[in-house]
Design an enzyme around this catalytic site. Sequence first.
Site, mmCIF file in Angstrom:
data_model
loop_
_atom_site.group_PDB
_atom_site.id
_atom_site.type_symbol
_atom_site.label_atom_id
_atom_site.label_comp_id
_atom_site.label_asym_id
_atom_site.label_seq_id
_atom_site.Cartn_x
_atom_site.Cartn_y
_atom_site.Cartn_z
ATOM 1 C CB SER A 89 7.506 6.882 -92.419
ATOM 2 O OG SER A 89 6.164 6.888 -92.799
ATOM 3 C CG HIS A 105 6.528 11.123 -95.416
ATOM 4 N ND1 HIS A 105 6.165 11.257 -94.091
ATOM 5 C CD2 HIS A 105 6.633 9.790 -95.632
ATOM 6 C CE1 HIS A 105 6.047 10.058 -93.536
ATOM 7 N NE2 HIS A 105 6.325 9.153 -94.454
#
Length: 399
Positions: free
Chosen positions: A169, A372
């Site tokens: 990320s 994610h």
Amino acid sequence: MGPIAYALLFSLAAGLVVAEKSDYCLSEIVKSDQRIRSHGYPAEAHEVVTEDGYVLTLFRIPYSHKLQNQNQRRPPVLLQHGLFSNSDCFLCSGPDNSLAYLLADAGYDVWLGNARGNIYSRANQKISLNSYKFWHFDWHEIGTIDIAAMIDYIIDVTDFPKVHYAGHSQGTTVYLVLLSERPEYNDKIATGHLLAPCAFFAHGTSFVFNALGPLVGTPGGIWNQLLVDTELIPHNNLVNRVVDNGCHLSDAICKNAFVMFANGGYENANSSSMSVLVETHPAGSSSNQGIHYLQLWKSHAFRQYDWGTKKNNELYGQDLPPDYDLDLITAETHSYSSHNDALCGPEDVDTLVSRFTHLTEDHRVPVQSFNHLDFIIAKNVKELVNDPIIERINEYESR
Ligand SMILES: *[C@@H]1O[C@H](CO)[C@@H](O)[C@H](O)[C@H]1NC(C)=O
């Protein structure tokens, strides 16, 4: 977004307001090096001071006690966490599944970075933690200053000319920022592995974008001015208690705490791994990091922080902030992304891939529900992500 998620969002906001800057006690939490030792591995903590005075903690698993390879060649790998996170994210699924341990057992010298502002990197030799100036940074500085300092430090200590890198990320954003802004660092990367790469956000479906984007995504707005240069969602007892109690009360609440990362559905998540994460998360970051991401969501561009026309002209010599030049990234880089990512989803990854001229390979996780946060906590993250990364690093080392 359900009521639980709203309740959590409010708790987080309340936490933001009431948190005293240094109220939590680090001695009460299990730090990364203690966690590593508790699993039987050797661990070290190193302090790296940046050119602007931030004291960053790098944790290290220098070798594997299983291999007893302390006197053998061990190429270094740097692992870099995402927004609100810290080095524990690469340890939370334990020795059999987490990337840090798997790399150590594959013969690597594993370094775990901590960006300025998180619980392990909350000091500056010149600026007090209580000063708003401490929080005057963004992931731009984490990329161009912190990651550069970490890489130089590792090269210095290990005497290897290059470092392997894997980031999740924001850990991917800072890699792109560093290599485009300071392209001489391309030569210091052996291979780079971007998990859930975040550069373009036009298609983000998370409620975070819709709830907060219009408020703070525009430079100069009132919310922007109120929130700039403060600590965003610090690690503090209130936030922690809400999430921790939630996790003990019910899996559903715990999963809602992480709802912003997925398009619904947590079928891949390892709940035990989540509980480990919750102990040291959220880990602290500057509001500017969040604001900058929301600006990208609004502008559809991957560019520097937007301070408004006046200050942009002072800083950048133009009305709008300059784009990060992805053409300058030449290091061998692999992207790993997933279908169900609500923050950095497949269409935005398409944009990144189409602009990233020297990208080595674009890997898509073949499980549709993968989201994610699954790059950190999924039960199947070893087979789907971690083993393939290690194979590619091994392949580089066997050349
Ligand atoms: C789930 O997380 C726990 C706690 O870290 C760990 O012991 C276990 O091996 C993990 N399982 C999988 C399949 O990832």
